[in-house]
Design a protein around this motif. Structure first.
Motif, short mmCIF file in Angstrom:
data_model
loop_
_atom_site.label_atom_id
_atom_site.label_comp_id
_atom_site.label_asym_id
_atom_site.label_seq_id
_atom_site.Cartn_x
_atom_site.Cartn_y
_atom_site.Cartn_z
N SER A 67 4.89 -4.57 10.12
CA SER A 67 4.48 -3.16 10.02
C SER A 67 5.05 -2.49 8.77
CB SER A 67 4.89 -2.39 11.27
OG SER A 67 6.29 -2.44 11.42
N LYS A 68 6.12 -3.06 8.20
CA LYS A 68 6.71 -2.49 6.98
C LYS A 68 5.97 -2.91 5.72
CE LYS A 68 11.34 -2.16 8.89
NZ LYS A 68 12.72 -2.64 8.85
N THR A 69 5.27 -4.05 5.78
CA THR A 69 4.62 -4.56 4.57
C THR A 69 3.10 -4.50 4.60
OG1 THR A 69 4.59 -6.83 5.44
CG2 THR A 69 6.52 -6.17 4.13
N CYS A 70 2.52 -4.15 5.74
CA CYS A 70 1.05 -4.17 5.88
C CYS A 70 0.54 -2.86 6.45
CB CYS A 70 0.65 -5.33 6.79
SG CYS A 70 -1.11 -5.42 7.12
N ARG A 71 -0.47 -2.30 5.80
CA ARG A 71 -1.11 -1.08 6.29
C ARG A 71 -2.62 -1.25 6.19
NH1 ARG A 71 -0.44 4.01 2.92
NH2 ARG A 71 -2.52 4.76 3.36
N VAL A 72 -3.33 -0.99 7.28
CA VAL A 72 -4.78 -1.09 7.30
C VAL A 72 -5.36 0.21 6.76
CG1 VAL A 72 -6.82 -1.41 8.74
CG2 VAL A 72 -4.74 -2.69 9.24
N LEU A 73 -6.19 0.10 5.71
CA LEU A 73 -6.80 1.27 5.09
C LEU A 73 -8.19 1.56 5.67
CD1 LEU A 73 -5.85 0.58 1.37
CD2 LEU A 73 -4.64 2.00 3.04
N GLY A 74 -8.85 0.53 6.20
CA GLY A 74 -10.19 0.71 6.78
C GLY A 74 -11.27 0.19 5.88
N GLY A 75 -12.51 0.55 6.19
CA GLY A 75 -13.66 0.11 5.41
C GLY A 75 -14.23 -1.19 5.96
N ARG A 76 -15.36 -1.60 5.38
CA ARG A 76 -15.99 -2.86 5.74
C ARG A 76 -17.01 -3.22 4.68
NH1 ARG A 76 -19.37 -0.68 10.94
NH2 ARG A 76 -21.14 0.14 9.81
N VAL A 77 -17.42 -4.49 4.66
CA VAL A 77 -18.46 -4.96 3.77
C VAL A 77 -19.70 -5.15 4.64
CG1 VAL A 77 -19.19 -6.85 2.26
CG2 VAL A 77 -16.81 -6.07 2.22
N GLU A 78 -20.74 -4.36 4.36
CA GLU A 78 -21.88 -4.25 5.27
C GLU A 78 -22.56 -5.57 5.59
OE1 GLU A 78 -23.56 -2.12 8.05
OE2 GLU A 78 -22.11 -1.26 6.66
N HIS A 79 -22.87 -6.40 4.59
CA HIS A 79 -23.58 -7.65 4.90
C HIS A 79 -22.70 -8.61 5.71
CE1 HIS A 79 -21.55 -9.02 1.20
NE2 HIS A 79 -21.72 -10.24 1.65
N LEU A 80 -21.39 -8.60 5.50
CA LEU A 80 -20.48 -9.42 6.32
C LEU A 80 -20.36 -8.84 7.72
CD1 LEU A 80 -17.58 -10.05 3.76
CD2 LEU A 80 -19.41 -11.62 4.43
N TYR A 81 -20.34 -7.52 7.82
CA TYR A 81 -20.22 -6.84 9.11
C TYR A 81 -21.41 -7.15 10.01
CZ TYR A 81 -19.95 -3.21 12.62
OH TYR A 81 -19.91 -2.55 13.82
#
Length: 118
Positions: A67-81
């Motif tokens: 949790s100290k080194t990783c933060r999820v910012l969000g988003g996605r790649v539409e064709h992969l999604y």
């Protein structure tokens, strides 16, 4: 994102172990959640942006996420999604069709199974 029990999401801190494939679009690297990162789950869509900061340990070719080194910012790649969502839905429908429920079939001990079949 992969886990040992992919059909049963586990909350952070429940002994889960998530493996991620991280890419910048050119190179790929593997990562393991070694300490709970609440924002990570098997339900993260492909293309989700992750920010790695600070001193990050690497062990056996795996980036060690905490949790100290990783933060999820969000988003996605539409064709992969779209492909990921379709695969997930088909897997869920197959599970329901095989069992008539949304989970695995009931476990029957071997000795009872032999009596049923006899």
């Amino acid at each position: 994102v992969a886990s040992a029990k992919q059909n049963k999401p586990s909350p952070a801190g429940s002994g889960r172990c998530l493996r991620l494939v991280l890419t910048d679009g050119h190179q790929e690297c593997r990562a393991l959640e070694v300490q709970p990162v609440n924002e990570l789950s098997v339900d993260l869509p492909p293309g989700t942006k992750v920010l790695l900061t600070g001193d990050i340990a690497v062990h056996g070719c795996f980036i060690q996420l905490t949790s100290k080194t990783c933060r999820v910012l969000g988003g996605r790649v539409e064709h992969l999604y779209k492909k990921w969502e379709l695969t997930k839905n088909v897997a869920q429908q197959t599970m329901v069709r095989k069992t008539g429920e949304s989970g695995p079939p009931e476990f029957i001990p071997f000795d009872k199974a032999m009596k049923i079949g006899a």
